[in-house]
Write a protein that holds these residues in place. Structure first.
Motif, PDB file in Angstrom:
ATOM      1  N   ALA A   1      29.999 -70.426 -58.710  1.00  0.00           N
ATOM      2  CA  ALA A   1      28.678 -71.048 -58.790  1.00  0.00           C
ATOM      3  C   ALA A   1      28.463 -71.705 -60.148  1.00  0.00           C
ATOM      4  O   ALA A   1      27.852 -72.783 -60.244  1.00  0.00           O
ATOM      5  CB  ALA A   1      27.601 -69.999 -58.529  1.00  0.00           C
TER       6      ALA A   1
ATOM      7  N   ASP B   1      27.770 -75.828 -60.866  1.00  0.00           N
ATOM      8  CA  ASP B   1      26.400 -76.117 -61.310  1.00  0.00           C
ATOM      9  C   ASP B   1      26.379 -77.326 -62.242  1.00  0.00           C
ATOM     10  O   ASP B   1      26.956 -77.290 -63.335  1.00  0.00           O
ATOM     11  CB  ASP B   1      25.832 -74.893 -62.031  1.00  0.00           C
ATOM     12  CG  ASP B   1      24.332 -74.974 -62.248  1.00  0.00           C
ATOM     13  OD1 ASP B   1      23.815 -76.093 -62.436  1.00  0.00           O
ATOM     14  OD2 ASP B   1      23.684 -73.915 -62.223  1.00  0.00           O
TER      15      ASP B   1
ATOM     16  N   LEU C   1      23.735 -66.062 -62.098  1.00  0.00           N
ATOM     17  CA  LEU C   1      24.422 -66.746 -61.013  1.00  0.00           C
ATOM     18  C   LEU C   1      25.205 -65.745 -60.180  1.00  0.00           C
ATOM     19  O   LEU C   1      25.623 -64.702 -60.675  1.00  0.00           O
ATOM     20  CB  LEU C   1      25.361 -67.813 -61.572  1.00  0.00           C
ATOM     21  CG  LEU C   1      24.687 -68.866 -62.471  1.00  0.00           C
ATOM     22  CD1 LEU C   1      25.735 -69.765 -63.104  1.00  0.00           C
ATOM     23  CD2 LEU C   1      23.689 -69.687 -61.667  1.00  0.00           C
TER      24      LEU C   1
END
Length: 335
Positions: A56, A60, A51
């Motif tokens: 992030a 997710d 990632l």
């Protein structure tokens, strides 16, 4: 099965990934690191999606929890971010580098209803659990005193300029990377620490953190303790627990294996005879996997682990008192 992202893929982050392999409770499926090029081969071998950032990972939906293997000073803010994202978080120790930050991290997770775990894997050692039972059932008698050390060549392991030589990342020398494990074991056995008296020096190299740190401890229970951390010597560690009926001791060179324990009890019928200790062995246990699975179980159940005012926060308060004692050259009460 908890799907986790490892944040930080240095040597310890990679070790945690390997330890969790084959677990029925937690699996690492993704990773984020400051140096992705260095970790790409490892990530491919272990099936980790790389990632672009920590943010992030938090965003997710295919990641159920994050595991932090990042520098110490980053822990608090990263935990607070995870709490804001309602993402369960497990962090390597310490919870923070000062008590206020540690409490802030624990409070953020508690207020958000997010599970927070801290990597004190010694609590999963069968030998340490056995010592606790012997204190609780009276086998060792009243707890009087504990002595511990956790030493090794850490000062030589990293080059000048590495974050592990940063005195902000490693206050009180070897306490932050090593000694906090012994403190946590002592808290597990004896409860809160009331007062510390500490001294710390850099005796070997002309850069980096202190290499020789020692502390006297006074527990709220009345028990006393000693702890030393020397990070410019050969590897060794030890914890000896003295009760009014005898003592128990663990220690060796390697601490990530399953410990043996030496136990020596007084013969009350013949006090004059010096008793030889017996050696007790325990079933093999992978403590890092055990702590990650314990965290995963808590996540599944919506349970709480590290809490405001709990041992993980108190441990950081003890570290702060140690630093204050080093600076003042006087005893300091733990707040």
């Amino acid at each position: 099965m908890i799907r986790a992202a490892i944040i930080g893929l240095g040597s310890w982050g990679q070790h945690l990934v390997r330890c969790a392999q084959g677990s029925p409770k937690i699996r690492f499926t993704a990773a984020a690191t400051r140096t992705p090029a260095k970790a790409r081969d490892f990530a491919e071998r272990h099936g980790l999606r790389m990632l672009g950032s920590y943010e992030a990972a938090l965003a997710d939906p295919e990641i159920d929890a994050v595991v932090l293997a990042t520098p110490h000073t980053q822990h608090t803010d990263q935990i607070v971010q995870a709490a804001a994202a309602r993402k369960p978080v497990f962090t390597e120790k310490p919870l923070g580098v000062n008590a206020a930050d540690a409490e802030r991290a624990a409070r953020a997770c508690a207020d958000a209803g997010v599970t927070l775990g801290v990597g004190y894997n010694w609590r999963f050692q069968p030998a340490l659990q056995a010592i606790k039972r012997m204190l609780e059932d009276g086998t060792l008698g009243r707890l009087l005193h504990m002595e511990g050390n956790f030493c090794g060549p850490s000062a030589y392991r990293f080059p000048k300029g590495h974050w592990r030589h940063d005195r902000n990342e490693g206050p009180a020398g070897g306490m932050t990377g090593r000694g906090v494990h012994v403190v946590d074991a002592m808290l597990y056995l004896a409860g809160p620490i009331e007062q510390v008296t500490a001294q710390s020096f850099r005796l070997v190299q002309d850069f980096g953190m202190d290499d020789t740190t020692s502390m006297l401890l006074r527990f709220k229970s009345g028990a006393t303790g000693y702890l030393g951390t020397v990070i410019a010597t050969a590897e060794t560690w030890r914890l000896q627990v003295f009760g009014s009926n005898g003592w128990a001791e663990v220690g060796d060179v390697e601490h990530l294996t399953t410990w043996e324990m030496r136990l020596c009890l007084i013969n009350r019928d013949n006090i004059g005879v010096k008793q030889r200790p017996q050696v007790l062995t325990f079933p093999a246990t992978g403590t890092e996997r055990a702590e990650l699975e314990h965290f995963a179980e808590a996540v599944e159940a919506g349970g709480k682990l590290a809490l405001p005012g709990g041992d993980a926060v108190h441990n950081v308060a003890v570290l702060g008192a140690i630093m204050d004692s080093i600076a003042s050259q006087a005893p300091v009460r733990v707040r």
